[in-house]
Design a protein around this motif. Structure first.
Motif, PDB file in Angstrom:
ATOM      1  N   ASP A 143       0.831  -1.195   0.000  1.00 21.50           N
ATOM      2  CA  ASP A 143       0.000   0.000   0.000  1.00 21.50           C
ATOM      3  C   ASP A 143       0.873   1.256   0.000  1.00 21.50           C
ATOM      4  O   ASP A 143       1.921   1.297   0.647  1.00 21.50           O
ATOM      5  CB  ASP A 143      -0.908  -0.014   1.234  1.00 21.50           C
ATOM      6  CG  ASP A 143      -1.735   1.234   1.382  1.00 21.50           C
ATOM      7  OD1 ASP A 143      -2.753   1.349   0.689  1.00 21.50           O
ATOM      8  OD2 ASP A 143      -1.345   2.109   2.192  1.00 21.50           O
ATOM      9  N   GLU A 144       0.430   2.287  -0.734  1.00 23.99           N
ATOM     10  CA  GLU A 144       1.217   3.505  -0.881  1.00 23.99           C
ATOM     11  C   GLU A 144       1.531   4.147   0.468  1.00 23.99           C
ATOM     12  O   GLU A 144       2.645   4.629   0.698  1.00 23.99           O
ATOM     13  CB  GLU A 144       0.455   4.507  -1.759  1.00 23.99           C
ATOM     14  CG  GLU A 144       1.217   5.784  -2.081  1.00 23.99           C
ATOM     15  CD  GLU A 144       2.412   5.530  -2.992  1.00 23.99           C
ATOM     16  OE1 GLU A 144       3.340   6.370  -2.966  1.00 23.99           O
ATOM     17  OE2 GLU A 144       2.417   4.512  -3.700  1.00 23.99           O
ATOM     18  N   GLU A 145       0.569   4.156   1.372  1.00 32.30           N
ATOM     19  CA  GLU A 145       0.789   4.762   2.689  1.00 32.30           C
ATOM     20  C   GLU A 145       1.846   3.996   3.478  1.00 32.30           C
ATOM     21  O   GLU A 145       2.729   4.596   4.109  1.00 32.30           O
ATOM     22  CB  GLU A 145      -0.521   4.792   3.470  1.00 32.30           C
ATOM     23  CG  GLU A 145      -0.414   5.488   4.825  1.00 32.30           C
ATOM     24  CD  GLU A 145      -1.744   5.593   5.540  1.00 32.30           C
ATOM     25  OE1 GLU A 145      -1.745   5.901   6.755  1.00 32.30           O
ATOM     26  OE2 GLU A 145      -2.789   5.366   4.891  1.00 32.30           O
ATOM     27  N   LEU A 146       1.785   2.664   3.433  1.00 34.28           N
ATOM     28  CA  LEU A 146       2.786   1.851   4.128  1.00 34.28           C
ATOM     29  C   LEU A 146       4.162   2.024   3.492  1.00 34.28           C
ATOM     30  O   LEU A 146       5.178   2.056   4.193  1.00 34.28           O
ATOM     31  CB  LEU A 146       2.389   0.373   4.091  1.00 34.28           C
ATOM     32  CG  LEU A 146       1.154  -0.032   4.902  1.00 34.28           C
ATOM     33  CD1 LEU A 146       0.914  -1.537   4.774  1.00 34.28           C
ATOM     34  CD2 LEU A 146       1.319   0.359   6.371  1.00 34.28           C
ATOM     35  N   ALA A 147       4.181   2.144   2.166  1.00 28.71           N
ATOM     36  CA  ALA A 147       5.456   2.326   1.467  1.00 28.71           C
ATOM     37  C   ALA A 147       6.105   3.648   1.873  1.00 28.71           C
ATOM     38  O   ALA A 147       7.308   3.700   2.167  1.00 28.71           O
ATOM     39  CB  ALA A 147       5.245   2.284  -0.049  1.00 28.71           C
ATOM     40  N   GLN A 148       5.323   4.714   1.899  1.00 24.03           N
ATOM     41  CA  GLN A 148       5.860   6.022   2.273  1.00 24.03           C
ATOM     42  C   GLN A 148       6.375   6.018   3.707  1.00 24.03           C
ATOM     43  O   GLN A 148       7.409   6.625   4.007  1.00 24.03           O
ATOM     44  CB  GLN A 148       4.779   7.100   2.096  1.00 24.03           C
ATOM     45  CG  GLN A 148       4.444   7.420   0.653  1.00 24.03           C
ATOM     46  CD  GLN A 148       5.654   7.924  -0.117  1.00 24.03           C
ATOM     47  OE1 GLN A 148       6.496   8.643   0.409  1.00 24.03           O
ATOM     48  NE2 GLN A 148       5.746   7.536  -1.385  1.00 24.03           N
ATOM     49  N   LYS A 149       5.664   5.326   4.572  1.00 24.10           N
ATOM     50  CA  LYS A 149       6.096   5.251   5.968  1.00 24.10           C
ATOM     51  C   LYS A 149       7.439   4.537   6.072  1.00 24.10           C
ATOM     52  O   LYS A 149       8.337   4.965   6.823  1.00 24.10           O
ATOM     53  CB  LYS A 149       5.038   4.520   6.799  1.00 24.10           C
ATOM     54  CG  LYS A 149       5.364   4.435   8.282  1.00 24.10           C
ATOM     55  CD  LYS A 149       4.248   3.728   9.048  1.00 24.10           C
ATOM     56  CE  LYS A 149       4.592   3.612  10.532  1.00 24.10           C
ATOM     57  NZ  LYS A 149       3.520   2.903  11.295  1.00 24.10           N
ATOM     58  N   ALA A 150       7.592   3.450   5.332  1.00 26.75           N
ATOM     59  CA  ALA A 150       8.854   2.705   5.356  1.00 26.75           C
ATOM     60  C   ALA A 150       9.997   3.524   4.764  1.00 26.75           C
ATOM     61  O   ALA A 150      11.130   3.486   5.252  1.00 26.75           O
ATOM     62  CB  ALA A 150       8.693   1.390   4.589  1.00 26.75           C
ATOM     63  N   LEU A 151       9.707   4.290   3.722  1.00 28.72           N
ATOM     64  CA  LEU A 151      10.732   5.087   3.042  1.00 28.72           C
ATOM     65  C   LEU A 151      11.222   6.258   3.894  1.00 28.72           C
ATOM     66  O   LEU A 151      12.294   6.809   3.633  1.00 28.72           O
ATOM     67  CB  LEU A 151      10.195   5.605   1.706  1.00 28.72           C
ATOM     68  CG  LEU A 151      10.001   4.545   0.617  1.00 28.72           C
ATOM     69  CD1 LEU A 151       9.234   5.129  -0.569  1.00 28.72           C
ATOM     70  CD2 LEU A 151      11.345   3.989   0.154  1.00 28.72           C
ATOM     71  N   GLU A 152      10.443   6.633   4.907  1.00 26.23           N
ATOM     72  CA  GLU A 152      10.874   7.721   5.788  1.00 26.23           C
ATOM     73  C   GLU A 152      12.155   7.361   6.534  1.00 26.23           C
ATOM     74  O   GLU A 152      12.861   8.244   7.028  1.00 26.23           O
ATOM     75  CB  GLU A 152       9.760   8.041   6.794  1.00 26.23           C
ATOM     76  CG  GLU A 152       8.554   8.737   6.177  1.00 26.23           C
ATOM     77  CD  GLU A 152       7.436   8.942   7.176  1.00 26.23           C
ATOM     78  OE1 GLU A 152       7.617   8.556   8.365  1.00 26.23           O
ATOM     79  OE2 GLU A 152       6.382   9.497   6.800  1.00 26.23           O
ATOM     80  N   ALA A 153      12.457   6.079   6.615  1.00 25.34           N
ATOM     81  CA  ALA A 153      13.680   5.647   7.304  1.00 25.34           C
ATOM     82  C   ALA A 153      14.931   6.052   6.537  1.00 25.34           C
ATOM     83  O   ALA A 153      16.019   6.106   7.107  1.00 25.34           O
ATOM     84  CB  ALA A 153      13.657   4.130   7.510  1.00 25.34           C
ATOM     85  N   VAL A 154      14.781   6.320   5.239  1.00 26.85           N
ATOM     86  CA  VAL A 154      15.921   6.731   4.409  1.00 26.85           C
ATOM     87  C   VAL A 154      15.927   8.256   4.328  1.00 26.85           C
ATOM     88  O   VAL A 154      15.053   8.861   3.698  1.00 26.85           O
ATOM     89  CB  VAL A 154      15.836   6.124   2.994  1.00 26.85           C
ATOM     90  CG1 VAL A 154      17.044   6.553   2.154  1.00 26.85           C
ATOM     91  CG2 VAL A 154      15.753   4.613   3.060  1.00 26.85           C
ATOM     92  N   THR A 155      16.903   8.895   4.937  1.00 26.62           N
ATOM     93  CA  THR A 155      16.981  10.348   4.959  1.00 26.62           C
ATOM     94  C   THR A 155      17.745  10.880   3.751  1.00 26.62           C
ATOM     95  O   THR A 155      18.374  10.122   3.007  1.00 26.62           O
ATOM     96  CB  THR A 155      17.686  10.824   6.237  1.00 26.62           C
ATOM     97  OG1 THR A 155      19.070  10.398   6.185  1.00 26.62           O
ATOM     98  CG2 THR A 155      17.025  10.244   7.480  1.00 26.62           C
ATOM     99  N   ASP A 156      17.696  12.195   3.575  1.00 27.51           N
ATOM    100  CA  ASP A 156      18.474  12.832   2.512  1.00 27.51           C
ATOM    101  C   ASP A 156      19.962  12.562   2.705  1.00 27.51           C
ATOM    102  O   ASP A 156      20.704  12.344   1.738  1.00 27.51           O
ATOM    103  CB  ASP A 156      18.221  14.340   2.491  1.00 27.51           C
ATOM    104  CG  ASP A 156      16.801  14.691   2.066  1.00 27.51           C
ATOM    105  OD1 ASP A 156      16.123  13.808   1.478  1.00 27.51           O
ATOM    106  OD2 ASP A 156      16.362  15.831   2.314  1.00 27.51           O
TER     107      ASP A 156
END
Length: 229
Positions: A143-156
């Motif tokens: 799910d897009e929402e779950l994907a975005q939440k997981a991707l927050e772990a990768v910072t700039d």
């Protein structure tokens, strides 16, 4: 990822422990099913060679459950991956839904945990950027929402550091200072300078393209590459 040792390390350890726990539970459940079913048990080594025949709903559910447990003992899977596997085995859709719903209830299937582990592994080991990670999660049915939440772990900062690692590996250096830059000799003839510029542009394009294929945006890729070329 460039996380603090206290918070990031603990989260990573918890996620890995959760994955091992889920796989262990799946393995135990599969063995339990085989013991309960007796002669009707489906050996995990024979599953891939079995062609499903018309069977009772109970038998079909048992068949589907064993396939799912076999898959989970190998590695954590998303719900879509498991559903696709069951569909390939001609398991009826209603049985697929029932079995996977039950697997979610007992936490053997968890797309949120899967997404977190996928991002951690693919960014940490393959140095993939967010764009590639997002595409992979979408392909896994996350799910897009779950994907975005997981991707927050990768910072700039994580992405920039990964770009540096990739460029350094490609050039065989450990820092921008070690890179053999192609300098443009302003005192040389136009033909010489043109050749030097072409060589530099070629190297820049090659490195930037490599980073963009990994899922990093063009501006970040160019900024990092410019420190080496």
């Amino acid at each position: 990822m460039a996380k603090s040792k206290s918070s990031g390390g603990n989260r990573s350890s918890k996620r890995r422990a959760s994955s091992r726990w889920s796989q262990g539970r799946a393995d135990d459940a599969l063995e339990r099913d085989k013991a309960v079913d007796g002669d009707e048990a489906i050996d995990r080594e024979e599953l891939d060679g079995i062609e499903p025949q018309p069977m009772s709903p109970e038998r079909a559910e048992r068949f589907a459950r064993n396939i799912v447990l076999q898959q989970l003992t190998a590695s954590m899977k998303s719900r879509k991956q498991l559903a696709d596997k069951l569909a390939d085995k001609d398991v009826p859709e209603d049985i697929i839904t029932k079995v996977l719903d039950r697997m979610e209830e007992v936490h053997l299937v968890n797309d949120e945990s899967f997404a977190e582990l996928w991002v951690e592994s693919r960014h940490g080991n393959r140095k993939l950027g967010k764009r590639s990670l997002q595409r992979e999660l979408r392909d896994k049915g996350i799910d897009e929402e779950l994907a975005q939440k997981a991707l927050e772990a990768v910072t700039d900062e994580d992405e920039r550091a990964a770009c540096h690692e990739l460029v350094q590996k490609k050039l065989g250096v450990s820092s921008p200072e070690e890179s053999a830059r192609i300098e443009i000799d302003d005192s040389a003839s136009w033909d010489v300078r043109k050749t030097q510029m072409k060589e530099r542009d070629k190297q820049v394009r090659r490195l930037v393209s490599m980073l963009m294929r990994k899922g990093y945006n063009g501006s970040l890729a160019m900024a990092v590459v410019s420190e080496y070329v």
